[in-house]
Design an enzyme around this catalytic site. Structure first.
Site, mmCIF file in Angstrom:
data_model
loop_
_atom_site.group_PDB
_atom_site.id
_atom_site.type_symbol
_atom_site.label_atom_id
_atom_site.label_comp_id
_atom_site.label_asym_id
_atom_site.label_seq_id
_atom_site.Cartn_x
_atom_site.Cartn_y
_atom_site.Cartn_z
ATOM 1 N N ASP A 244 -11.221 -0.695 13.086
ATOM 2 C CA ASP A 244 -11.599 -0.693 11.671
ATOM 3 C C ASP A 244 -13.077 -1.053 11.527
ATOM 4 O O ASP A 244 -13.682 -1.607 12.438
ATOM 5 C CB ASP A 244 -10.732 -1.709 10.910
ATOM 6 C CG ASP A 244 -9.271 -1.262 10.842
ATOM 7 O OD1 ASP A 244 -9.031 -0.042 10.744
ATOM 8 O OD2 ASP A 244 -8.382 -2.131 10.902
ATOM 9 N N ASP B 237 -7.284 3.844 10.252
ATOM 10 C CA ASP B 237 -6.917 3.274 8.960
ATOM 11 C C ASP B 237 -8.153 3.425 8.083
ATOM 12 O O ASP B 237 -9.184 2.802 8.337
ATOM 13 C CB ASP B 237 -6.530 1.792 9.132
ATOM 14 C CG ASP B 237 -5.454 1.384 8.151
ATOM 15 O OD1 ASP B 237 -5.393 1.997 7.062
ATOM 16 O OD2 ASP B 237 -4.691 0.460 8.459
ATOM 17 N N CYS C 136 -10.625 -8.568 15.561
ATOM 18 C CA CYS C 136 -9.561 -8.555 14.544
ATOM 19 C C CYS C 136 -10.030 -8.015 13.185
ATOM 20 O O CYS C 136 -11.099 -8.357 12.699
ATOM 21 C CB CYS C 136 -9.036 -9.974 14.353
ATOM 22 S SG CYS C 136 -7.728 -10.073 13.127
ATOM 23 N N ARG D 169 -8.690 -8.747 10.358
ATOM 24 C CA ARG D 169 -8.672 -9.830 9.363
ATOM 25 C C ARG D 169 -9.528 -11.004 9.823
ATOM 26 O O ARG D 169 -9.267 -12.147 9.486
ATOM 27 C CB ARG D 169 -7.232 -10.265 9.085
ATOM 28 C CG ARG D 169 -6.395 -9.112 8.603
ATOM 29 C CD ARG D 169 -5.121 -9.504 7.886
ATOM 30 N NE ARG D 169 -4.357 -8.289 7.668
ATOM 31 C CZ ARG D 169 -3.314 -7.915 8.413
ATOM 32 N NH1 ARG D 169 -2.869 -8.687 9.373
ATOM 33 N NH2 ARG D 169 -2.714 -6.766 8.170
ATOM 34 N N CYS E 96 -8.545 -12.783 18.456
ATOM 35 C CA CYS E 96 -9.147 -11.587 19.024
ATOM 36 C C CYS E 96 -10.476 -11.368 18.312
ATOM 37 O O CYS E 96 -10.532 -11.377 17.082
ATOM 38 C CB CYS E 96 -8.243 -10.381 18.798
ATOM 39 S SG CYS E 96 -6.528 -10.672 19.287
ATOM 40 N N LYS F 129 -3.356 4.981 6.718
ATOM 41 C CA LYS F 129 -3.560 5.437 8.091
ATOM 42 C C LYS F 129 -3.434 6.959 8.165
ATOM 43 O O LYS F 129 -2.538 7.520 7.555
ATOM 44 C CB LYS F 129 -2.493 4.823 8.989
ATOM 45 C CG LYS F 129 -2.530 3.298 9.038
ATOM 46 C CD LYS F 129 -1.427 2.784 9.962
ATOM 47 C CE LYS F 129 -1.404 1.278 10.034
ATOM 48 N NZ LYS F 129 -0.887 0.653 8.799
ATOM 49 N N ARG G 241 7.373 0.186 1.763
ATOM 50 C CA ARG G 241 7.287 -0.954 2.702
ATOM 51 C C ARG G 241 6.096 -1.839 2.347
ATOM 52 O O ARG G 241 5.067 -1.359 1.887
ATOM 53 C CB ARG G 241 7.235 -0.484 4.158
ATOM 54 C CG ARG G 241 6.101 0.445 4.533
ATOM 55 C CD ARG G 241 6.483 1.188 5.826
ATOM 56 N NE ARG G 241 5.409 1.998 6.376
ATOM 57 C CZ ARG G 241 5.040 3.174 5.893
ATOM 58 N NH1 ARG G 241 5.589 3.652 4.796
ATOM 59 N NH2 ARG G 241 4.083 3.865 6.489
ATOM 60 N N ARG H 239 0.819 -1.205 0.000
ATOM 61 C CA ARG H 239 0.000 0.000 0.000
ATOM 62 C C ARG H 239 0.857 1.260 0.000
ATOM 63 O O ARG H 239 0.499 2.275 -0.567
ATOM 64 C CB ARG H 239 -0.905 0.004 1.230
ATOM 65 C CG ARG H 239 -1.906 1.107 1.171
ATOM 66 C CD ARG H 239 -2.573 1.433 2.465
ATOM 67 N NE ARG H 239 -3.020 0.293 3.216
ATOM 68 C CZ ARG H 239 -3.511 0.409 4.450
ATOM 69 N NH1 ARG H 239 -3.620 1.583 5.016
ATOM 70 N NH2 ARG H 239 -3.878 -0.655 5.116
ATOM 71 N N TYR H 240 1.977 1.206 0.709
ATOM 72 C CA TYR H 240 2.878 2.361 0.787
ATOM 73 C C TYR H 240 4.077 2.088 -0.109
ATOM 74 O O TYR H 240 4.467 0.931 -0.285
ATOM 75 C CB TYR H 240 3.326 2.554 2.237
ATOM 76 C CG TYR H 240 2.188 2.834 3.182
ATOM 77 C CD1 TYR H 240 1.472 4.032 3.087
ATOM 78 C CD2 TYR H 240 1.807 1.913 4.149
ATOM 79 C CE1 TYR H 240 0.413 4.289 3.942
ATOM 80 C CE2 TYR H 240 0.749 2.168 5.011
ATOM 81 C CZ TYR H 240 0.057 3.359 4.904
ATOM 82 O OH TYR H 240 -0.985 3.621 5.754
ATOM 83 N N CYS I 143 -3.306 -17.666 14.501
ATOM 84 C CA CYS I 143 -2.774 -16.946 15.659
ATOM 85 C C CYS I 143 -2.847 -17.872 16.861
ATOM 86 O O CYS I 143 -3.544 -18.874 16.844
ATOM 87 C CB CYS I 143 -3.610 -15.707 15.950
ATOM 88 S SG CYS I 143 -3.603 -14.539 14.589
HETATM 89 C C1 LIG Z 1 -0.117 -0.369 8.743
HETATM 90 C C2 LIG Z 1 0.503 -0.784 7.522
HETATM 91 C C3 LIG Z 1 1.874 -0.581 7.307
HETATM 92 C C4 LIG Z 1 2.772 0.057 8.359
HETATM 93 O O1 LIG Z 1 2.509 1.412 8.517
HETATM 94 P P1 LIG Z 1 3.357 2.266 9.560
HETATM 95 O O2 LIG Z 1 2.645 3.574 9.621
HETATM 96 O O3 LIG Z 1 4.746 2.361 9.020
HETATM 97 O O4 LIG Z 1 3.340 1.526 10.861
HETATM 98 C C5 LIG Z 1 2.402 -0.966 6.111
HETATM 99 N N1 LIG Z 1 1.656 -1.533 5.145
HETATM 100 C C6 LIG Z 1 0.322 -1.741 5.318
HETATM 101 C C7 LIG Z 1 -0.452 -2.349 4.224
HETATM 102 C C8 LIG Z 1 -0.292 -1.378 6.522
HETATM 103 O O5 LIG Z 1 -1.595 -1.602 6.696
HETATM 104 S S1 SF4 Z 2 -5.598 -8.981 16.091
HETATM 105 FE FE1 SF4 Z 2 -6.028 -10.616 14.586
HETATM 106 S S2 SF4 Z 2 -4.041 -11.060 13.631
HETATM 107 FE FE2 SF4 Z 2 -3.616 -9.961 15.556
HETATM 108 S S3 SF4 Z 2 -3.349 -11.558 17.128
HETATM 109 FE FE3 SF4 Z 2 -5.502 -10.941 17.196
HETATM 110 S S4 SF4 Z 2 -6.552 -12.402 15.830
HETATM 111 FE FE4 SF4 Z 2 -4.352 -12.510 15.351
#
Ligand SMILES: *Cc1c(COP(=O)(O)O)cnc(C)c1O
Ligand code: SF4
Length: 345
Positions: free
Chosen positions: A271, A308, A110, A112, A107, A315, A94, A90-91, A103
């Protein structure tokens, strides 16, 4: 078998057992678990006093998860931003590499939730290698964030293999690991793991404490082992209604983490994930909390309050309204509420 693997095997997967222990409706619980998997580590299970306490809320299935179908299944549009499976780009510099599909515990809030612990999320070594190839072919990428699922569900041997391959990519400079293991499976943070991470510096470790009661002798020891091995440990907290949505709780959490050399990094607004709406707070609640923290809490212990944005827009920080008026003169609001003129020319 290592201790953590044995403990992981003894995790609670049976909703009847949870229902019995906490006096809940086992049929209702079973229905939730059919859609969203449940898993609770022995460490967590021992700490829960009641189903609706701050620790129980985070992992015990709640029938309200099934009532909420209005929100988004993939709020961050991660599937669209995946050039290869299990990698989110996305960025520009990174990437997020989802190296594990499960996991130690699930949670309920979560992001995802749609896929962690489900078959659609299982990640093969082949998938990971494709992700690593993608990074190797993109010289602009200088950082990889290993996430999942929880990367530390991998064996040391597999993790070592992945890190070794990543370390051979010349343009990749930093590895970040996101894992809830220190909090929910502290046994996972062994000396051998720390020695392994030490070999791949710089490694940043992002963990996930949400409540002061998660800071126990065992979790503190796990974090200290990481810190001693030279890994920088930071923390993300999710702002959760009924768990930590008040200034006193978060003050205590962030201050304690700070004292333990764990830098509070992000406070995440929930989210818009399907099945989690009972945890959501209003933005103004988060803003008010941040406003209370700034000042009393050491600046180094104050995280950024982050949303986000839905749709994969990334974010953005949400800050209290410090700037009142701009132009030739700005007016800034001090922590005590006083408006202070601030000339701009
Ligand atoms: C959150 C996230 C990151 C990391 O973002 P930082 O602001 O550097 O912590 C990188 N890629 C994706 C897709 C993310 O959701
Ligand atoms: S937030 Fe989601 S990915 Fe992170 S530890 Fe909990 S269940 Fe696993």
């Amino acid at each position: 078998m290592e201790l953590w693997q044995e403990r992981s095997r003894n995790s609670i997967l049976c909703s009847d057992l949870v229902a019995q222990r906490f006096g809940l409706d086992s049929h209702a619980l079973a229905q939730v678990v059919e859609r969203y998997p449940m898993r609770i580590t022995p460490h967590q299970f021992e700490l829960i006093r009641q189903a609706d306490d701050p620790l129980g809320c985070q992992v015990i299935p709640d029938p309200r998860e099934l009532l909420d179908d209005s929100l988004l299944v993939d709020p961050l549009n991660e599937e669209q931003l995946s050039p290869v499976p299990h990698l989110v780009h996305r960025y520009p510099y990174r990437v997020l590499l989802l190296v594990a599909g499960s996991c130690f515990s699930y949670c309920r809030f979560c992001t995802r939730k749609r896929k962690v612990g489900c078959s659609s999320m299982s990640v093969s070594l082949g998938d990971i290698l494709k992700g690593i190839d993608y990074i190797a072919e993109h010289p602009e990428v200088n950082e990889v964030i290993l996430s999942g699922g929880d990367p530390l569900t991998m064996s040391d041997r597999l993790l070592d293999d992945v890190l070794a391959r990543l370390s051979r990519i010349p343009h990749l400079q930093v590895v970040r690991i996101g894992s809830r293991a220190p909090v929910v499976m502290p046994e996972r943070i062994t000396d051998a793991l720390c020695a392994l991470l030490r070999r791949y510096q710089p490694v940043y470790f992002l963990t996930h404490f949400n409540h002061p009661r998660e800071i126990t002798e065992a979790t503190v020891e796990a974090c200290q082992r990481l810190v001693r091995s030279g890994v920088i440990v930071a923390n993300q907290t999710v702002l959760l209604r009924g768990v930590n949505d008040n200034s006193e709780t978060l003050f205590k959490l962030f201050h304690t983490l700070y004292r333990l050399q764990i830098r509070p990094y992000y406070l995440h607004q929930m989210d818009l994930t399907c099945g989690t709406s009972h945890f959501r707070t209003r933005l103004e609640d988060g803003i008010a909390i941040m406003d209370d923290l700034r000042g009393p809490l050491s600046g180094l212990a104050v995280p950024s309050y982050i949303v986000d944005l839905p749709g994969g827009h990334g974010k953005v920080p949400v800050t209290p309204d410090y700037v009142q008026r701009l132009g030739d003169h700005a007016r800034l609001r001090a922590a005590d509420g006083t408006l202070v003129d601030y000339p701009q020319s």
